[in-house]
Design an enzyme around this catalytic site. Sequence first.
Site, mmCIF file in Angstrom:
data_model
loop_
_atom_site.group_PDB
_atom_site.id
_atom_site.type_symbol
_atom_site.label_atom_id
_atom_site.label_comp_id
_atom_site.label_asym_id
_atom_site.label_seq_id
_atom_site.Cartn_x
_atom_site.Cartn_y
_atom_site.Cartn_z
ATOM 1 N N HIS A 36 0.846 -1.208 0.000
ATOM 2 C CA HIS A 36 0.000 0.000 0.000
ATOM 3 C C HIS A 36 0.881 1.258 0.000
ATOM 4 O O HIS A 36 0.634 2.205 -0.739
ATOM 5 C CB HIS A 36 -0.873 0.058 1.259
ATOM 6 C CG HIS A 36 -1.891 -1.037 1.388
ATOM 7 N ND1 HIS A 36 -2.023 -1.794 2.527
ATOM 8 C CD2 HIS A 36 -2.833 -1.491 0.527
ATOM 9 C CE1 HIS A 36 -3.022 -2.665 2.372
ATOM 10 N NE2 HIS A 36 -3.518 -2.513 1.159
ATOM 11 N N LYS A 60 -16.719 -6.984 8.055
ATOM 12 C CA LYS A 60 -15.463 -7.684 7.763
ATOM 13 C C LYS A 60 -14.728 -8.103 9.041
ATOM 14 O O LYS A 60 -13.692 -8.739 8.960
ATOM 15 C CB LYS A 60 -14.552 -6.776 6.926
ATOM 16 C CG LYS A 60 -14.741 -6.929 5.425
ATOM 17 C CD LYS A 60 -13.546 -6.379 4.687
ATOM 18 C CE LYS A 60 -13.581 -6.717 3.212
ATOM 19 N NZ LYS A 60 -12.392 -6.218 2.510
ATOM 20 N N ARG A 109 -1.926 -6.322 -8.272
ATOM 21 C CA ARG A 109 -0.737 -7.117 -7.951
ATOM 22 C C ARG A 109 -0.514 -8.221 -8.956
ATOM 23 O O ARG A 109 0.602 -8.462 -9.407
ATOM 24 C CB ARG A 109 -0.881 -7.743 -6.550
ATOM 25 C CG ARG A 109 -0.842 -6.731 -5.431
ATOM 26 C CD ARG A 109 -1.293 -7.326 -4.133
ATOM 27 N NE ARG A 109 -2.693 -7.757 -4.224
ATOM 28 C CZ ARG A 109 -3.451 -8.091 -3.198
ATOM 29 N NH1 ARG A 109 -2.950 -8.070 -1.990
ATOM 30 N NH2 ARG A 109 -4.702 -8.447 -3.369
ATOM 31 N N SER A 147 -2.870 -7.729 3.226
ATOM 32 C CA SER A 147 -3.070 -7.556 4.676
ATOM 33 C C SER A 147 -3.452 -8.894 5.306
ATOM 34 O O SER A 147 -3.000 -9.240 6.393
ATOM 35 C CB SER A 147 -4.169 -6.532 4.935
ATOM 36 O OG SER A 147 -3.834 -5.295 4.383
HETATM 37 O O1 PNS Z 1 -8.917 -3.063 0.134
HETATM 38 P P1 PNS Z 1 -10.213 -3.593 -0.385
HETATM 39 O O2 PNS Z 1 -10.973 -4.274 0.726
HETATM 40 O O3 PNS Z 1 -10.036 -4.468 -1.606
HETATM 41 O O4 PNS Z 1 -11.105 -2.318 -0.856
HETATM 42 C C1 PNS Z 1 -12.379 -2.493 -1.390
HETATM 43 C C2 PNS Z 1 -13.100 -1.151 -1.562
HETATM 44 C C3 PNS Z 1 -13.102 -0.358 -0.267
HETATM 45 C C4 PNS Z 1 -12.408 -0.338 -2.624
HETATM 46 C C5 PNS Z 1 -14.555 -1.474 -2.019
HETATM 47 O O5 PNS Z 1 -15.103 -2.430 -1.167
HETATM 48 C C6 PNS Z 1 -15.470 -0.256 -2.050
HETATM 49 O O6 PNS Z 1 -15.280 0.661 -2.805
HETATM 50 N N1 PNS Z 1 -16.512 -0.263 -1.191
HETATM 51 C C7 PNS Z 1 -17.468 0.837 -1.096
HETATM 52 C C8 PNS Z 1 -18.859 0.433 -1.551
HETATM 53 C C9 PNS Z 1 -19.098 0.753 -3.019
HETATM 54 O O7 PNS Z 1 -18.920 1.862 -3.471
HETATM 55 N N2 PNS Z 1 -19.541 -0.267 -3.773
HETATM 56 C C10 PNS Z 1 -19.876 -0.136 -5.188
HETATM 57 C C11 PNS Z 1 -18.689 -0.098 -6.123
HETATM 58 S S1 PNS Z 1 -18.101 -1.670 -6.514
#
Ligand code: PNS
Length: 185
Positions: A36, A60, A109, A147
Site C-alpha cells: 500500500h 469484515k 498485484r 493484509s
Molecule cells: O482493500 P479492499 O478491501 O479491496 O477495498 C475495497 C473497496 C473499499 C475499494 C470497495 O469495497 C469499495 O469501494 N466499497 C465501497 C462500496 C461501493 O462503493 N460499492 C460499489 C462499487 S463496486
Amino acid sequence: MEEHRKESVRIFALPRKPLSVTAIYPGSFDPITNGHLDLIQRGSRLFDQLIVSILRNDQKRPLFSVEERAEMLREVVQVYPNVSVDSFEGLLVDHAAAHSATVLLRGIRAISDYEYELQMALMNRRLRPDIETVFMMANEAYSFISSRLVKEVFKLGGNISGLVPPSVEARLHQRLNHSNLIEGA
Ligand code: PNS
C-alpha cells in the site's frame, strides 16, 4: 452518421481536467502494508492531492478499528505533504464526489486481482462516468503481499519484517496476545 455524432457528443461531454487533480485511494488497510505504502508514494507524485480512504465496514470483522488504521496510516504518510487520510461509508463514488476527486486509485498485484478490480471500476464508472479509476502495478517486491496474509503469517509466528512499516509491526505485536488475527482482508 447520426449515431456516430451522438457517440462523439457523449464522449466529449465529460468535464475537462480540473486545475488540481484529487485522487482517492480506497481500501480496508487492515493493516497498511508496504505494498500500500509503495502505491501511496508513487500516487503522491501523480496527483495534486491523494486521499487514502478507509472503508468503514464492520461486517469484515477487522483486526484494527478504523481509528487505529487511520492513526497507523497518518504515521507513515506524514512525509508526503499532499497525502491525507480519511474514512468513508456508503458508495465510494459519492465519497469521491464529496471531495471533488476525479480519480480512484487502485493497485493491481497479479492477474487474479484483475477481474474484481474490473468489476468495481466498471460499476463505479456506470455510477459516476466523470470519476476515472486509475490502476498502478504493484512493485514486484510487494506483489505477493496482502493484509490478510501478513496477519496470518504473523499469527503463526512467521517473520513479517519488510512487509509492513515498523510501526505497524509493533502494533501487531501489541495486538497478538488477545486477538483473532485471521479474520478480515
Ligand atoms: O482493500 P479492499 O478491501 O479491496 O477495498 C475495497 C473497496 C473499499 C475499494 C470497495 O469495497 C469499495 O469501494 N466499497 C465501497 C462500496 C461501493 O462503493 N460499492 C460499489 C462499487 S463496486
